[in-house]
Design an enzyme around this catalytic site. Structure first.
Site, mmCIF file in Angstrom:
data_model
loop_
_atom_site.group_PDB
_atom_site.id
_atom_site.type_symbol
_atom_site.label_atom_id
_atom_site.label_comp_id
_atom_site.label_asym_id
_atom_site.label_seq_id
_atom_site.Cartn_x
_atom_site.Cartn_y
_atom_site.Cartn_z
ATOM 1 N N ASP A 289 3.176 -4.613 -5.702
ATOM 2 C CA ASP A 289 3.617 -5.914 -5.176
ATOM 3 C C ASP A 289 5.140 -5.989 -5.113
ATOM 4 O O ASP A 289 5.712 -6.457 -4.120
ATOM 5 C CB ASP A 289 3.104 -7.043 -6.080
ATOM 6 C CG ASP A 289 1.728 -7.536 -5.691
ATOM 7 O OD1 ASP A 289 1.231 -7.141 -4.618
ATOM 8 O OD2 ASP A 289 1.145 -8.330 -6.461
ATOM 9 N N GLU B 219 0.823 -1.208 0.000
ATOM 10 C CA GLU B 219 0.000 0.000 0.000
ATOM 11 C C GLU B 219 0.857 1.258 0.000
ATOM 12 O O GLU B 219 0.518 2.247 -0.654
ATOM 13 C CB GLU B 219 -0.966 -0.012 1.191
ATOM 14 C CG GLU B 219 -1.941 -1.195 1.216
ATOM 15 C CD GLU B 219 -2.741 -1.371 -0.066
ATOM 16 O OE1 GLU B 219 -2.914 -0.389 -0.819
ATOM 17 O OE2 GLU B 219 -3.192 -2.500 -0.336
#
Length: 641
Positions: A553, A490
């Site tokens: 990711d 995030e």
């Protein structure tokens, strides 16, 4: 927990995901009312079971709700659970709204009624909403949106797409059945379906595909209000706007500008009857879940076909989700306080701060950013807002939700429409007002996390903060491979191809030098290439659609690994193993193919397998050699953050 006990190094060399999840994958069964099962879904199911148990006890009077808003939720939950009454009512609660559409005489008549329809959230050929102005995120702006198409993405309408016609046939059959259950004759129902499909086709050319919509920079299309109102020759868009907005907007933001450029081609007197029937079909489909059990189950036929879900949800589960959906933040706060608590909230908040510190060190040591861009990146990181567990307080709008019980003439649909009206009135009242950076857009019982680019905040609901993502019973390395990577993922969204367009205040503002921006775009292209065209579920991954999540990711896993290496009990095998474990997922082929078309995330198995290949330590940890399938040549490894 000894995560390495069940996997072998030889198996990892072949396929990390299979080595970790192969035994589970071979025996896992997808529940008939699901399209998938696995790490995330297991947590969803566990929370569902826990909360249904608690709330059913309150309905039965065994326990008492501990606050007024929860009491209103329980009253509404009693209504959604009463299928005997819902079946008796059938489509009766819906019919007044169908009669309203039937009684429309022309577009001028529709315009007179439109404010009520906007507040009720009923189907219209466009919608208005309020959100942060992307160039001045301290203030709420007005947005105008295009309607959704029937098929999940415009690419399904392309000539040669074999799924599109099949899905439209399923939709058509479902709507024929639903419309007749709603009181239409067979001939009327057929005409409504035919017109709905025709009107839907008028919308398709002017809306974006999922790939196009994934580019946030192209969402911001401000148009002077005086220009916007001229988009329609037949509706007074100014009068409609003034009826819901208290003031005079200078501009309207159009995420789908082409639709409004061609608005007169879609919404005109020649298409009026067709549009009325489209509105009826949309209305019946949208509200079918609030009516009888037969209408509820028939109304899910199309979505279940899309995802390959074998059966609809049980009455009990559907009643729970319907009620919880209306009172989502109320339910979330109950879950957060009871099952997460202030101690865990503070602990995870500290972990997030620790990950931000790691990220900051990495930015400071970055070798491809110029000093100027690097400094601004650190300013953005320093201003990153953190929300963990659950909100500090409930939004005031929920105090206005009062459930009208059946004894007083209330039913599921009337209450849902009342709650929706209150929520939309509250939203429109925020136009021109200051934005609230503390507002949660996910309830605490949601198994997910997000970065909000307009607010520059990261949010971690309580529901995801449990094993296998996070547990005191797991090693620090396992936790970093789970929740640590999610947290850093995030954070990385602040610097992915979309997040990097926004500054520390969440404003759409270029803070990069030209050279740095060009270099970043080349790195993003490398990430696109790494995933683009990978085979999965009989189709191929779209690297452009998934690039932002893949960048996040990659950054998340790399940053989490550095944090894990900073602990005394570092165990990188456990780190990579838990990373692969959290992505375990077994899904229907239909659902996997649907996700490949519309989801900005790569398939779970590929997320588990591809990203570790970009990290040099992965090769040393499992002794992976150039002849092994999991090997990726150093010059092919994508390293961005």
């Amino acid at each position: 927990m000894d995560l390495m006990a069940t996997i072998s190094q030889a198996a990892v060399k072949q396929d990390l995901y299979d080595a970790v999840n192969g035994d589970w994958q071979a025996t896992a069964e997808i529940p008939a009312d699901h399209a998938s099962t696995g790490g995330f879904m297991d947590l969803v199911d566990g929370i569902e079971k826990t909360l249904m148990h608690d709330f059913d006890a309150m309905v039965a009077g065994k326990t008492t709700p501990n606050d007024p808003q929860l009491a209103e939720f329980i009253k509404f939950y009693q209504l959604t659970k009463d299928f005997e009454k819902r079946d008796q009512d059938g489509a009766k609660p819906l019919r007044p709204y169908l009669k309203q559409i039937d009684s429309l005489t022309d577009l001028a008549d529709l315009q007179q009624r439109m404010p009520d329809w906007i507040y009720d959230g009923l189907p219209l050929p466009f919608s208005l909403d309020v959100d942060a102005d992307m160039k001045n995120t301290k203030v709420n702006a007005l947005f105008a949106q295009a309607p959704n198409t029937i098929l999940p993405d415009k690419t399904y309408y392309d000539e040669g797409n074999q799924q599109g016609p099949k899905l439209l046939a399923v939709y058509g059959q479902m709507m024929l059945q639903l419309l007749q259950l709603a009181g239409e004759s067979a001939a009327q129902a057929q005409q409504i379906v035919d017109d709905t499909l025709k009107f839907d086709r008028l919308i398709v050319p002017w809306v974006k595909s999922a790939e196009e919509a994934a580019d946030y920079s192209k969402m911001y299309n401000p148009r002077p209000f005086k220009e916007f109102v001229n988009n329609s020759r037949y509706l007074d868009l100014a009068a409609i706007t003034y009826s819901v907005i208290n003031g005079n907007p200078e501009l309207v933001i159009l995420p789908e500008p082409a639709y409004f450029d061609h608005f007169n081609d879609v919404v005109n007197p020649d298409n009026f009857t067709m549009m009325k029937n489209w509105m009826k079909a949309k209305l019946v489909q949208r509200l079918s879940g609030y009516l009888s059990d037969e209408m509820r189950t028939v109304g899910t036929t199309y979505s279940r076909t899309l995802s390959g879900q074998a059966q609809p949800r049980s009455q009990a589960k559907s009643a729970y989700y319907l009620a919880a959906g209306a009172f989502d933040q109320v339910v979330g706060l109950y879950y957060g306080h009871k099952y997460f608590g202030e101690t865990a909230k503070a602990d995870v908040h500290h972990m997030v701060e620790k990950m931000i510190a790691v990220y900051k060190r990495r930015l400071q040591a970055n070798t491809w950013l110029s000093a100027d861009t690097r400094a601004k990146a650190i300013v953005k990181l320093d201003n990153l807002g953190i929300q963990v567990g659950y909100p500090d307080k409930l939004e005031a709008v929920y105090t206005k939700y009062k459930t009208l019980p059946a004894a007083d003439g209330g039913n599921v649909l009337s209450n849902v429409l009342c709650f929706g009206r209150i929520a939309r009135q509250d939203m429109f009242a925020k136009w021109g007002q200051a934005t609230d950076r503390t507002r949660w857009e996910m309830s605490a019982d949601t198994v997910n996390a997000y970065y909000h680019p307009f607010m520059n905040i990261i949010v971690f609901p309580a529901a995801i903060l449990q094993a296998p993502f996070y547990s005191l019973d797991q090693s620090s390395s396992a936790n970093y491979g789970g929740i640590g990577a999610v947290i850093a993922h995030e954070i990385s969204h602040a610097f992915d191809n979309n997040g990097a367009l926004f500054d520390e205040f969440g404003n759409l503002h270029n803070w990069w030098t030209d050279d740095d921006s060009a270099h970043f775009k080349e790195l993003a292209k490398a990430m696109i290439a790494e995933f683009d065209g990978l085979d999965f579920a009989g189709a191929k991954v779209n690297g452009t659609l998934t690039v932002s999540e893949n960048i996040a990711d990659a950054g998340g896993l790399s940053c989490a690994e550095e944090a894990a290496k900073g602990e005394a009990d570092v165990d990188l095998a456990a780190f990579f193993t838990n990373w692969a474990m959290v992505w375990r997922m077994k899904a229907t082929k239909q659902y996997m193919q649907l996700l490949l078309s519309i989801d900005v995330h790569a398939p779970a198995k590929l997320r588990a397998n591809v990203q570790p290949k970009n990290l040099d330590d992965f090769y040393a940890t499992f002794d992976i050699q150039p002849t092994d399938p999991m090997y990726l040549a150093p010059d092919k490894r994508v390293k961005i953050w």
